[in-house]
Design a protein around this motif. Structure first.
Motif, PDB file in Angstrom:
ATOM      1  N   ASP A  41       0.855  -1.183   0.000  1.00 40.28           N
ATOM      2  CA  ASP A  41       0.000   0.000   0.000  1.00 40.28           C
ATOM      3  C   ASP A  41       0.896   1.240   0.000  1.00 40.28           C
ATOM      4  O   ASP A  41       1.527   1.556   1.009  1.00 40.28           O
ATOM      5  CB  ASP A  41      -0.891  -0.047   1.254  1.00 40.28           C
ATOM      6  N   LYS A  99      -3.259  12.058  -0.811  1.00 37.47           N
ATOM      7  CA  LYS A  99      -2.162  12.567   0.023  1.00 37.47           C
ATOM      8  C   LYS A  99      -1.245  13.439  -0.853  1.00 37.47           C
ATOM      9  O   LYS A  99      -1.624  14.553  -1.153  1.00 37.47           O
ATOM     10  CB  LYS A  99      -1.455  11.391   0.714  1.00 37.47           C
ATOM     11  N   HIS A 117       1.483   6.474   1.462  1.00 39.24           N
ATOM     12  CA  HIS A 117       2.411   7.534   1.885  1.00 39.24           C
ATOM     13  C   HIS A 117       3.705   7.526   1.069  1.00 39.24           C
ATOM     14  O   HIS A 117       4.659   8.224   1.392  1.00 39.24           O
ATOM     15  CB  HIS A 117       2.754   7.372   3.368  1.00 39.24           C
ATOM     16  N   THR A 159      -3.124   5.948  -2.846  1.00 34.78           N
ATOM     17  CA  THR A 159      -4.197   6.926  -2.703  1.00 34.78           C
ATOM     18  C   THR A 159      -3.867   8.165  -3.529  1.00 34.78           C
ATOM     19  O   THR A 159      -2.688   8.474  -3.757  1.00 34.78           O
ATOM     20  CB  THR A 159      -4.423   7.315  -1.227  1.00 34.78           C
TER      21      THR A 159
HETATM   22  C1  LIG Z   1      -1.447   3.474   4.680  1.00 33.20           C
HETATM   23  C2  LIG Z   1      -2.781   4.037   4.291  1.00 33.20           C
HETATM   24  N1  LIG Z   1      -3.542   3.340   3.422  1.00 33.20           N
HETATM   25  C3  LIG Z   1      -4.739   3.797   3.034  1.00 33.20           C
HETATM   26  C4  LIG Z   1      -5.236   4.993   3.484  1.00 33.20           C
HETATM   27  C5  LIG Z   1      -6.582   5.431   3.018  1.00 33.20           C
HETATM   28  O1  LIG Z   1      -6.483   6.337   1.965  1.00 33.20           O
HETATM   29  P1  LIG Z   1      -7.669   7.351   1.670  1.00 33.20           P
HETATM   30  O2  LIG Z   1      -7.494   8.505   2.620  1.00 33.20           O
HETATM   31  O3  LIG Z   1      -7.527   7.723   0.244  1.00 33.20           O
HETATM   32  O4  LIG Z   1      -8.940   6.617   1.953  1.00 33.20           O
HETATM   33  C6  LIG Z   1      -4.475   5.753   4.403  1.00 33.20           C
HETATM   34  C7  LIG Z   1      -4.890   7.045   4.959  1.00 33.20           C
HETATM   35  O5  LIG Z   1      -5.866   7.623   4.876  1.00 33.20           O
HETATM   36  C8  LIG Z   1      -3.215   5.270   4.808  1.00 33.20           C
HETATM   37  O6  LIG Z   1      -2.461   5.949   5.668  1.00 33.20           O
END
Ligand SMILES: Cc1ncc(COP(=O)(O)O)c(C=O)c1O
Length: 409
Positions: free
Chosen positions: A226, A259, A229, A256
């Motif tokens: 994922d 960010k 960040h 995402t």
């Molecule tokens: C590691 C991680 N994955 C997924 C997400 C979710 O992303 P989104 O804010 O686009 O829903 C976040 C933070 O929000 C995150 O810190």
């Protein structure tokens, strides 16, 4: 409204949260997200703050040409998409965005979701089901944990970034699977998914992608990372862990757009087979209205901007180095980091809160992160940096942090 019945569901949880200092409320930000923001103090005065708490790492949310791109898309496509991607919601901006993501991540294909949360939940629960095994780092994000729960697969949690422990739980799972197969007529092969944050959101450290690729290969498991960040932050031009380590991609790369990309939405990048599968199986993709076309257009424009401006990523990385070096000179033990998240460990929960409040009075917004987000006794200030912080701002913030921590506020 039946308050009495509602209390049966809510009262205990709210009272416990209040008693434990974990009750959450929202702060109103009175200016757009940027390296300097305005908030109102307790006595109602509007205060400027140096923001060390944002996920908008590249500070793209207020660039005039990018705001204009989104405004133009609203004028062309209207305010909403009107349907799910598989019905009437799929418009040119959605497809263009997916092409840009695949190009940026250097993968065959990409698919977008409305949020990164939905990308994780939808992908994990589509790939895995009852009888499968998921191997999850103990510090993984809540959206990964929720995806695992929804999948109903067997979950084995391994110690944070501990490859020996990962190999141990895979071995354990394979033995379990063999025993169960022998005791029943179930001939389904072992299916395992290793899943990890690329950058851990409370510590800022990185998953070791080359080693994880090796383990996944040796163990015949699928690997998912994922890059929430990492995208726009890690790697010379912000492309993430594969660029940082100079290695191959994971089988499944989630990310995402909310960010560093400074829009909204989540994505999965990988093979065409993977994205076609998700289009057909991921419930958080199928059963929801497509993101507004203007949001897709904004994410697309912002991602192209990152591609065209690697110096912005470099500036962010320089800022991180400068800030960490400044804190180290002030006596803090700050491990090297390739992300934009710098944790300053305080330990005691109440003390971390006090320090954060004292810093806010001095015009520095940096949150205290406490249990249950991090382990008890591991409370910390979690600084996140932006490409537009000036060295003067970072110097001011580091000096104020040092003073607040050392003087005991
Ligand atoms: C590691 C991680 N994955 C997924 C997400 C979710 O992303 P989104 O804010 O686009 O829903 C976040 C933070 O929000 C995150 O810190």
């Amino acid at each position: 409204m039946n308050e009495r019945i509602l209390d049966l569901f809510t009262k205990d949880a709210l009272e416990t949260a209040r008693a434990n200092n974990t009750y959450r409320s929202m702060r109103l930000m009175e200016s757009p997200e940027s390296s300097c923001v305005k908030i109102r103090s307790a006595n109602g005065v509007l205060q400027e703050q140096i923001l060390l708490a944002s996920n908008s790492y590249l500070d793209l949310a207020n660039i005039p040409e990018l705001k204009q791109a989104m405004a133009n898309a609203v004028l062309e496509w209207g305010t909403g998409s009107g349907g799910a991607r598989l019905t009437t919601g799929n418009k040119a901006p959605h497809q263009e965005l997916e092409e840009t993501i695949a190009k940026f991540k250097d993968t065959e294909s990409a698919i977008t979701f409305n949020t990164g949360y939905m990308a994780n939940v939808g992908t994990i629960s589509a790939l895995c089901g009852k009888g499968d095994y998921i191997f999850s780092d103990t510090l993984n994000h809540a959206s990964i944990i929720d995806g695992i729960r929804l999948s109903r697969a067997n979950c084995k949690v391994y110690r944070h970034n501990d490859i020996a422990d990962l190999e141990r739980v895979i071995k354990e799972a394979k033995a379990e699977h063999a025993t169960q197969s022998a005791a029943s007529s179930d001939t389904r092969p072992f299916r395992g998914l290793i899943v990890t944050d690329a950058v851990f959101s409370m510590d800022g450290d990185l998953a070791d992608l080359p080693v994880l690729l090796r383990v996944a290969h040796e163990q015949d498991a699928l690997l998912m990372i994922d890059e929430a960040h990492a995208t726009g932050v890690v790697g010379k031009t912000g492309r993430g862990l594969a660029e940082h380590y100079g290695c191959a991609h994971a089988d499944v790369t989630v990310g995402t757009l909310s960010k560093a990309v400074a829009a909204e939405g989540g994505f999965v990048a990988g093979s065409k087979k993977l994205t076609e599968f998700l289009k057909n199986k991921a419930r958080s993709f199928i059963f929801t209205t497509a993101m507004a076309p203007a949001v897709a257009a904004a994410a697309n424009a912002n991602l192209k901007y990152i591609d065209a401006h690697p110096e912005r990523v470099q500036k962010l990385q320089d800022n991180v180095k400068y800030f960490c070096d400044t804190l180290r000179s002030a006596g803090f033990q700050i491990p090297p980091t390739a992300s934009a998240i710098v944790p300053i460990i305080i330990g005691d929960e109440a003390r971390a809160l006090e320090i954060s409040a004292a810093l806010q009075k001095r015009g520095i917004l940096i949150p205290a992160i406490r249990y249950p987000t991090v382990a008890r006794g591991q409370a910390r200030l979690r600084a996140s940096l932006m490409a537009t912080h000036t060295q003067e701002q970072l110097q001011t913030a580091a000096a104020a942090i040092a003073q607040a921590v050392k003087e005991g506020v």
